[in-house]
Design a protein around this motif. Structure first.
Motif, PDB file in Angstrom:
ATOM      1  N   SER A  62     -90.560  36.461 -32.396  1.00  0.00           N
ATOM      2  CA  SER A  62     -90.357  36.172 -30.980  1.00  0.00           C
ATOM      3  C   SER A  62     -91.330  35.089 -30.522  1.00  0.00           C
ATOM      4  CB  SER A  62     -90.587  37.426 -30.143  1.00  0.00           C
ATOM      5  OG  SER A  62     -90.363  37.140 -28.783  1.00  0.00           O
ATOM      6  N   ASP A 115     -87.417  44.165 -29.342  1.00  0.00           N
ATOM      7  CA  ASP A 115     -88.427  43.961 -30.381  1.00  0.00           C
ATOM      8  C   ASP A 115     -89.785  43.951 -29.671  1.00  0.00           C
ATOM      9  OD1 ASP A 115     -89.924  43.214 -32.551  1.00  0.00           O
ATOM     10  OD2 ASP A 115     -88.857  41.375 -32.979  1.00  0.00           O
ATOM     11  N   SER A 116     -90.299  42.789 -29.308  1.00  0.00           N
ATOM     12  CA  SER A 116     -91.539  42.743 -28.520  1.00  0.00           C
ATOM     13  C   SER A 116     -91.299  43.284 -27.109  1.00  0.00           C
ATOM     14  CB  SER A 116     -92.061  41.308 -28.432  1.00  0.00           C
ATOM     15  OG  SER A 116     -91.212  40.535 -27.616  1.00  0.00           O
ATOM     16  N   GLY A 117     -90.062  43.204 -26.642  1.00  0.00           N
ATOM     17  CA  GLY A 117     -89.733  43.641 -25.295  1.00  0.00           C
ATOM     18  C   GLY A 117     -89.826  42.523 -24.270  1.00  0.00           C
ATOM     19  N   LEU A 118     -90.272  41.351 -24.691  1.00  0.00           N
ATOM     20  CA  LEU A 118     -90.494  40.244 -23.748  1.00  0.00           C
ATOM     21  C   LEU A 118     -89.185  39.756 -23.117  1.00  0.00           C
ATOM     22  CD1 LEU A 118     -93.159  38.306 -25.850  1.00  0.00           C
ATOM     23  CD2 LEU A 118     -93.565  39.656 -23.770  1.00  0.00           C
ATOM     24  N   THR A 119     -88.122  39.720 -23.919  1.00  0.00           N
ATOM     25  CA  THR A 119     -86.836  39.248 -23.392  1.00  0.00           C
ATOM     26  C   THR A 119     -86.330  40.186 -22.303  1.00  0.00           C
ATOM     27  OG1 THR A 119     -86.315  38.336 -25.568  1.00  0.00           O
ATOM     28  CG2 THR A 119     -84.484  38.593 -24.035  1.00  0.00           C
ATOM     29  N   LYS A 152     -86.780  48.657 -31.539  1.00  0.00           N
ATOM     30  CA  LYS A 152     -87.886  48.717 -32.512  1.00  0.00           C
ATOM     31  C   LYS A 152     -89.118  49.206 -31.760  1.00  0.00           C
ATOM     32  CE  LYS A 152     -86.440  44.720 -35.250  1.00  0.00           C
ATOM     33  NZ  LYS A 152     -86.875  43.388 -35.723  1.00  0.00           N
ATOM     34  N   ARG A 197     -87.968  46.551 -39.063  1.00  0.00           N
ATOM     35  CA  ARG A 197     -87.284  45.775 -40.102  1.00  0.00           C
ATOM     36  C   ARG A 197     -86.440  44.728 -39.406  1.00  0.00           C
ATOM     37  NH1 ARG A 197     -90.073  48.494 -42.402  1.00  0.00           N
ATOM     38  NH2 ARG A 197     -89.837  49.928 -44.143  1.00  0.00           N
ATOM     39  N   PHE A 198     -86.207  43.600 -40.066  1.00  0.00           N
ATOM     40  CA  PHE A 198     -85.317  42.608 -39.471  1.00  0.00           C
ATOM     41  C   PHE A 198     -83.884  42.950 -39.837  1.00  0.00           C
ATOM     42  CE2 PHE A 198     -83.272  38.703 -38.340  1.00  0.00           C
ATOM     43  CZ  PHE A 198     -83.941  38.368 -37.175  1.00  0.00           C
ATOM     44  N   VAL A 199     -83.076  43.237 -38.821  1.00  0.00           N
ATOM     45  CA  VAL A 199     -81.706  43.687 -39.058  1.00  0.00           C
ATOM     46  C   VAL A 199     -80.701  42.640 -38.576  1.00  0.00           C
ATOM     47  CG1 VAL A 199     -82.224  46.158 -39.007  1.00  0.00           C
ATOM     48  CG2 VAL A 199     -81.731  44.961 -36.865  1.00  0.00           C
ATOM     49  N   TYR A 254     -85.625  32.817 -29.504  1.00  0.00           N
ATOM     50  CA  TYR A 254     -86.075  32.841 -30.888  1.00  0.00           C
ATOM     51  C   TYR A 254     -86.019  31.516 -31.628  1.00  0.00           C
ATOM     52  CZ  TYR A 254     -87.176  37.626 -32.042  1.00  0.00           C
ATOM     53  OH  TYR A 254     -87.802  38.823 -32.159  1.00  0.00           O
ATOM     54  N   GLU A 282     -77.994  44.902 -23.834  1.00  0.00           N
ATOM     55  CA  GLU A 282     -78.794  44.063 -24.731  1.00  0.00           C
ATOM     56  C   GLU A 282     -78.641  44.566 -26.166  1.00  0.00           C
ATOM     57  OE1 GLU A 282     -80.032  41.489 -25.633  1.00  0.00           O
ATOM     58  OE2 GLU A 282     -82.121  41.194 -25.063  1.00  0.00           O
ATOM     59  N   ASP A 283     -78.868  43.683 -27.118  1.00  0.00           N
ATOM     60  CA  ASP A 283     -78.695  44.069 -28.519  1.00  0.00           C
ATOM     61  C   ASP A 283     -79.886  44.856 -29.054  1.00  0.00           C
ATOM     62  OD1 ASP A 283     -80.390  41.855 -28.479  1.00  0.00           O
ATOM     63  OD2 ASP A 283     -79.316  40.731 -30.009  1.00  0.00           O
ATOM     64  N   ILE A 284     -81.103  44.308 -28.861  1.00  0.00           N
ATOM     65  CA  ILE A 284     -82.258  44.922 -29.518  1.00  0.00           C
ATOM     66  C   ILE A 284     -83.534  44.618 -28.738  1.00  0.00           C
ATOM     67  CG2 ILE A 284     -82.530  42.929 -31.070  1.00  0.00           C
ATOM     68  CD1 ILE A 284     -83.366  44.921 -33.280  1.00  0.00           C
ATOM     69  N   LEU A 287     -75.873  40.815 -34.350  1.00  0.00           N
ATOM     70  CA  LEU A 287     -77.239  40.331 -34.562  1.00  0.00           C
ATOM     71  C   LEU A 287     -77.283  39.291 -35.682  1.00  0.00           C
ATOM     72  CD1 LEU A 287     -78.375  43.857 -34.099  1.00  0.00           C
ATOM     73  CD2 LEU A 287     -79.791  42.068 -33.117  1.00  0.00           C
ATOM     74  N   ASP A 288     -78.112  38.284 -35.467  1.00  0.00           N
ATOM     75  CA  ASP A 288     -78.132  37.173 -36.410  1.00  0.00           C
ATOM     76  C   ASP A 288     -79.507  36.909 -36.991  1.00  0.00           C
ATOM     77  OD1 ASP A 288     -79.251  36.151 -33.885  1.00  0.00           O
ATOM     78  OD2 ASP A 288     -79.249  34.218 -34.914  1.00  0.00           O
TER      79      ASP A 288
HETATM   80  P1  IMP Z   1     -87.962  40.479 -27.973  1.00  0.00           P
HETATM   81  O1  IMP Z   1     -88.080  39.552 -26.812  1.00  0.00           O
HETATM   82  O2  IMP Z   1     -89.086  40.291 -28.957  1.00  0.00           O
HETATM   83  O3  IMP Z   1     -87.799  41.922 -27.571  1.00  0.00           O
HETATM   84  O4  IMP Z   1     -86.721  40.027 -28.791  1.00  0.00           O
HETATM   85  C1  IMP Z   1     -85.437  40.345 -28.402  1.00  0.00           C
HETATM   86  C2  IMP Z   1     -84.463  39.401 -29.036  1.00  0.00           C
HETATM   87  O5  IMP Z   1     -84.899  38.983 -30.329  1.00  0.00           O
HETATM   88  C3  IMP Z   1     -83.148  40.107 -29.246  1.00  0.00           C
HETATM   89  O6  IMP Z   1     -82.291  39.928 -28.141  1.00  0.00           O
HETATM   90  C4  IMP Z   1     -82.639  39.470 -30.512  1.00  0.00           C
HETATM   91  O7  IMP Z   1     -81.867  38.340 -30.198  1.00  0.00           O
HETATM   92  C5  IMP Z   1     -83.866  39.034 -31.272  1.00  0.00           C
HETATM   93  N1  IMP Z   1     -84.258  39.991 -32.344  1.00  0.00           N
HETATM   94  C6  IMP Z   1     -85.321  40.810 -32.371  1.00  0.00           C
HETATM   95  N2  IMP Z   1     -85.368  41.543 -33.486  1.00  0.00           N
HETATM   96  C7  IMP Z   1     -84.277  41.191 -34.200  1.00  0.00           C
HETATM   97  C8  IMP Z   1     -83.743  41.630 -35.470  1.00  0.00           C
HETATM   98  O8  IMP Z   1     -84.249  42.508 -36.182  1.00  0.00           O
HETATM   99  N3  IMP Z   1     -82.584  41.011 -35.859  1.00  0.00           N
HETATM  100  C9  IMP Z   1     -81.966  40.057 -35.119  1.00  0.00           C
HETATM  101  N4  IMP Z   1     -82.414  39.636 -33.925  1.00  0.00           N
HETATM  102  C10 IMP Z   1     -83.575  40.193 -33.472  1.00  0.00           C
END
Ligand code: IMP
Ligand code: MG
Length: 183
Positions: free
Chosen positions: A80, A107-111, A135, A155-157, A74, A103-105, A162-163
Protein backbone atom coordinates in the motif's frame (compact mmCIF):
# COMPACT_ATOMS: atom_id res chain seq x y z
CA UNK A 1 5.70 -10.33 -18.44
CA UNK A 2 5.58 -13.88 -17.13
CA UNK A 3 4.62 -16.55 -19.64
CA UNK A 4 3.19 -19.09 -17.17
CA UNK A 5 -0.59 -19.40 -17.03
CA UNK A 6 -2.25 -17.60 -14.13
CA UNK A 7 -3.31 -20.89 -12.50
CA UNK A 8 0.34 -21.89 -12.07
CA UNK A 9 1.03 -18.77 -10.03
CA UNK A 10 -1.47 -19.78 -7.32
CA UNK A 11 0.01 -21.41 -4.23
CA UNK A 12 -3.32 -22.71 -2.90
CA UNK A 13 -7.04 -21.92 -3.01
CA UNK A 14 -8.18 -20.13 0.13
CA UNK A 15 -11.90 -19.91 -0.66
CA UNK A 16 -13.62 -21.95 -3.37
CA UNK A 17 -16.45 -20.67 -5.55
CA UNK A 18 -18.91 -22.68 -3.48
CA UNK A 19 -17.67 -21.38 -0.14
CA UNK A 20 -17.82 -17.81 -1.48
CA UNK A 21 -21.38 -18.32 -2.69
CA UNK A 22 -22.50 -19.64 0.71
CA UNK A 23 -20.92 -16.77 2.63
CA UNK A 24 -22.44 -14.14 0.35
CA UNK A 25 -25.89 -15.63 0.90
CA UNK A 26 -25.42 -15.15 4.64
CA UNK A 27 -24.26 -11.56 4.27
CA UNK A 28 -27.14 -10.76 1.91
CA UNK A 29 -29.64 -12.11 4.44
CA UNK A 30 -28.16 -9.90 7.18
CA UNK A 31 -28.20 -6.83 4.93
CA UNK A 32 -31.78 -7.50 3.88
CA UNK A 33 -32.80 -7.31 7.55
CA UNK A 34 -30.93 -4.05 8.02
CA UNK A 35 -31.79 -2.22 4.81
CA UNK A 36 -35.17 -3.49 3.62
CA UNK A 37 -36.92 -0.13 4.14
CA UNK A 38 -33.99 2.20 3.49
CA UNK A 39 -33.53 2.22 -0.29
CA UNK A 40 -29.75 2.59 0.14
CA UNK A 41 -27.11 3.67 -2.34
CA UNK A 42 -24.86 0.61 -2.61
CA UNK A 43 -21.43 1.70 -3.80
CA UNK A 44 -18.93 -0.60 -5.50
CA UNK A 45 -15.27 0.26 -5.06
CA UNK A 46 -13.83 -0.59 -8.48
CA UNK A 47 -12.27 -2.71 -9.65
CA UNK A 48 -11.50 -5.18 -6.87
CA UNK A 49 -15.00 -5.36 -5.36
CA UNK A 50 -16.73 -5.93 -8.71
CA UNK A 51 -17.38 -9.69 -8.45
CA UNK A 52 -18.42 -9.48 -4.79
CA UNK A 53 -20.64 -6.48 -5.49
CA UNK A 54 -22.56 -8.07 -8.33
CA UNK A 55 -23.01 -11.41 -6.54
CA UNK A 56 -24.12 -9.62 -3.37
CA UNK A 57 -26.50 -7.15 -5.03
CA UNK A 58 -28.26 -9.91 -6.91
CA UNK A 59 -29.23 -11.49 -3.55
CA UNK A 60 -30.47 -8.30 -1.85
CA UNK A 61 -34.25 -8.49 -1.57
CA UNK A 62 -34.99 -4.76 -1.43
CA UNK A 63 -34.65 -1.75 -3.75
CA UNK A 64 -31.15 -0.30 -4.11
CA UNK A 65 -29.44 2.37 -6.16
CA UNK A 66 -26.26 0.93 -7.66
CA UNK A 67 -23.28 3.24 -7.95
CA UNK A 68 -19.55 2.90 -8.64
CA UNK A 69 -16.42 4.72 -7.60
CA UNK A 70 -12.93 3.96 -8.80
CA UNK A 71 -9.94 4.69 -6.58
CA UNK A 72 -6.30 3.85 -6.94
CA UNK A 73 -3.88 3.29 -4.09
CA UNK A 74 -1.47 0.61 -5.19
CA UNK A 75 -0.03 1.26 -8.62
CA UNK A 76 1.50 -2.03 -9.78
CA UNK A 77 3.00 -2.93 -6.41
CA UNK A 78 1.82 -5.35 -3.72
CA UNK A 79 2.44 -2.75 -0.98
CA UNK A 80 0.00 0.00 0.00
CA UNK A 81 1.26 3.48 -0.87
CA UNK A 82 -1.20 5.04 1.58
CA UNK A 83 -2.16 7.54 -1.11
CA UNK A 84 -5.69 7.25 -2.47
CA UNK A 85 -6.68 8.94 -5.70
CA UNK A 86 -10.23 9.12 -7.13
CA UNK A 87 -10.12 7.91 -10.71
CA UNK A 88 -13.89 8.02 -11.26
CA UNK A 89 -16.38 9.48 -8.79
CA UNK A 90 -19.95 8.29 -8.12
CA UNK A 91 -22.95 9.54 -10.11
CA UNK A 92 -25.37 9.88 -7.19
CA UNK A 93 -25.57 12.71 -4.67
CA UNK A 94 -25.60 10.78 -1.39
CA UNK A 95 -26.63 13.62 0.94
CA UNK A 96 -29.38 12.29 3.27
CA UNK A 97 -29.22 8.85 1.66
CA UNK A 98 -28.28 5.61 3.41
CA UNK A 99 -24.97 4.47 1.96
CA UNK A 100 -23.40 1.03 1.95
CA UNK A 101 -19.80 0.86 0.72
CA UNK A 102 -18.78 -2.46 -0.82
CA UNK A 103 -15.01 -3.04 -0.69
CA UNK A 104 -12.86 -6.01 -1.67
CA UNK A 105 -10.25 -6.17 1.08
CA UNK A 106 -8.91 -4.28 4.07
CA UNK A 107 -5.13 -4.44 4.33
CA UNK A 108 -3.57 -1.37 6.00
CA UNK A 109 -7.08 0.08 6.20
CA UNK A 110 -5.95 3.39 4.69
CA UNK A 111 -8.19 3.11 1.63
CA UNK A 112 -11.34 2.39 3.61
CA UNK A 113 -10.53 5.08 6.16
CA UNK A 114 -10.08 7.63 3.39
CA UNK A 115 -13.30 6.58 1.66
CA UNK A 116 -15.34 6.71 4.87
CA UNK A 117 -14.10 10.24 5.53
CA UNK A 118 -14.82 11.28 1.96
CA UNK A 119 -18.34 9.86 2.05
CA UNK A 120 -19.05 11.28 5.51
CA UNK A 121 -18.13 14.76 4.24
CA UNK A 122 -21.02 14.41 1.77
CA UNK A 123 -23.46 14.11 4.71
CA UNK A 124 -25.29 10.81 4.08
CA UNK A 125 -28.13 9.70 6.41
CA UNK A 126 -25.94 6.74 7.42
CA UNK A 127 -22.82 5.04 6.21
CA UNK A 128 -21.74 1.42 6.61
CA UNK A 129 -19.17 -0.78 4.97
CA UNK A 130 -19.19 -4.38 3.86
CA UNK A 131 -15.81 -5.84 3.05
CA UNK A 132 -15.26 -9.22 1.43
CA UNK A 133 -11.87 -9.93 3.03
CA UNK A 134 -10.10 -8.47 6.05
CA UNK A 135 -6.37 -8.89 6.80
CA UNK A 136 -6.88 -8.14 10.47
CA UNK A 137 -3.15 -8.42 11.31
CA UNK A 138 -2.23 -5.66 8.87
CA UNK A 139 -4.32 -2.66 9.92
CA UNK A 140 -2.27 0.52 10.29
CA UNK A 141 -5.17 2.68 11.43
CA UNK A 142 -8.38 2.41 13.42
CA UNK A 143 -10.76 0.91 10.86
CA UNK A 144 -13.33 -1.88 10.89
CA UNK A 145 -15.92 -3.04 8.39
CA UNK A 146 -19.49 -3.27 9.66
CA UNK A 147 -19.87 -6.55 7.76
CA UNK A 148 -17.09 -8.83 6.65
CA UNK A 149 -16.94 -11.92 4.44
CA UNK A 150 -13.80 -13.60 5.72
CA UNK A 151 -10.98 -12.64 8.05
CA UNK A 152 -7.73 -13.80 6.41
CA UNK A 153 -4.06 -14.12 7.36
CA UNK A 154 -1.38 -11.81 5.99
CA UNK A 155 -1.03 -13.32 2.51
CA UNK A 156 -1.32 -11.68 -0.88
CA UNK A 157 -4.49 -13.05 -2.45
CA UNK A 158 -5.93 -12.78 -5.95
CA UNK A 159 -9.02 -13.82 -7.88
CA UNK A 160 -12.71 -13.04 -7.54
CA UNK A 161 -11.95 -9.44 -8.55
CA UNK A 162 -8.65 -9.07 -6.72
CA UNK A 163 -5.56 -8.48 -8.78
CA UNK A 164 -1.83 -8.33 -8.80
CA UNK A 165 -0.76 -5.79 -11.41
CA UNK A 166 -4.22 -6.17 -13.02
CA UNK A 167 -3.84 -9.91 -13.57
CA UNK A 168 -5.76 -12.77 -11.94
CA UNK A 169 -9.03 -10.84 -11.37
CA UNK A 170 -11.17 -13.32 -13.29
CA UNK A 171 -10.08 -16.43 -11.40
CA UNK A 172 -13.38 -17.61 -9.86
CA UNK A 173 -11.90 -18.38 -6.41
CA UNK A 174 -9.69 -16.58 -3.85
CA UNK A 175 -6.17 -17.93 -4.17
CA UNK A 176 -2.91 -17.16 -2.40
CA UNK A 177 -0.36 -15.87 -4.91
CA UNK A 178 3.04 -17.57 -4.87
CA UNK A 179 5.42 -15.05 -3.27
CA UNK A 180 7.99 -15.48 -6.06
CA UNK A 181 5.48 -13.89 -8.47
CA UNK A 182 5.73 -10.50 -6.74
CA UNK A 183 9.10 -10.84 -4.98
P1 IMP B 1 -5.30 -0.78 2.15
O1 IMP B 1 -5.49 0.67 1.85
O2 IMP B 1 -3.88 -1.10 2.53
O3 IMP B 1 -6.29 -1.32 3.15
O4 IMP B 1 -5.46 -1.54 0.80
C1 IMP B 1 -6.70 -1.81 0.26
C2 IMP B 1 -6.57 -2.07 -1.21
O5 IMP B 1 -5.33 -2.71 -1.52
C3 IMP B 1 -7.65 -3.03 -1.64
O6 IMP B 1 -8.80 -2.33 -2.08
C4 IMP B 1 -6.98 -3.81 -2.74
O7 IMP B 1 -7.18 -3.18 -3.97
C5 IMP B 1 -5.50 -3.78 -2.40
N1 IMP B 1 -5.04 -5.03 -1.73
C6 IMP B 1 -4.67 -5.18 -0.44
N2 IMP B 1 -4.31 -6.43 -0.16
C7 IMP B 1 -4.48 -7.12 -1.31
C8 IMP B 1 -4.29 -8.51 -1.67
O8 IMP B 1 -3.93 -9.40 -0.88
N3 IMP B 1 -4.58 -8.83 -2.97
C9 IMP B 1 -5.00 -7.91 -3.88
N4 IMP B 1 -5.21 -6.62 -3.59
C10 IMP B 1 -4.93 -6.22 -2.31
MG1 MG C 1 -6.91 -3.21 -6.03
Amino acid sequence: MRITTEQNDIDYVLYSEERIRERIKEIAATLTEEYRDKNPVVVCILKGASFFYVDLCRLLRFPIFMDFISVSSYGASAQSSGVVRIVKDMDKNITDRHVLIVEDIIDSGLTLKYLKELFTSRRPASIKTVCFLDKHECHQCEVAADYCGFSIPNRFVVGYGLDYSDFYRNLPYIGVLKPEVYA
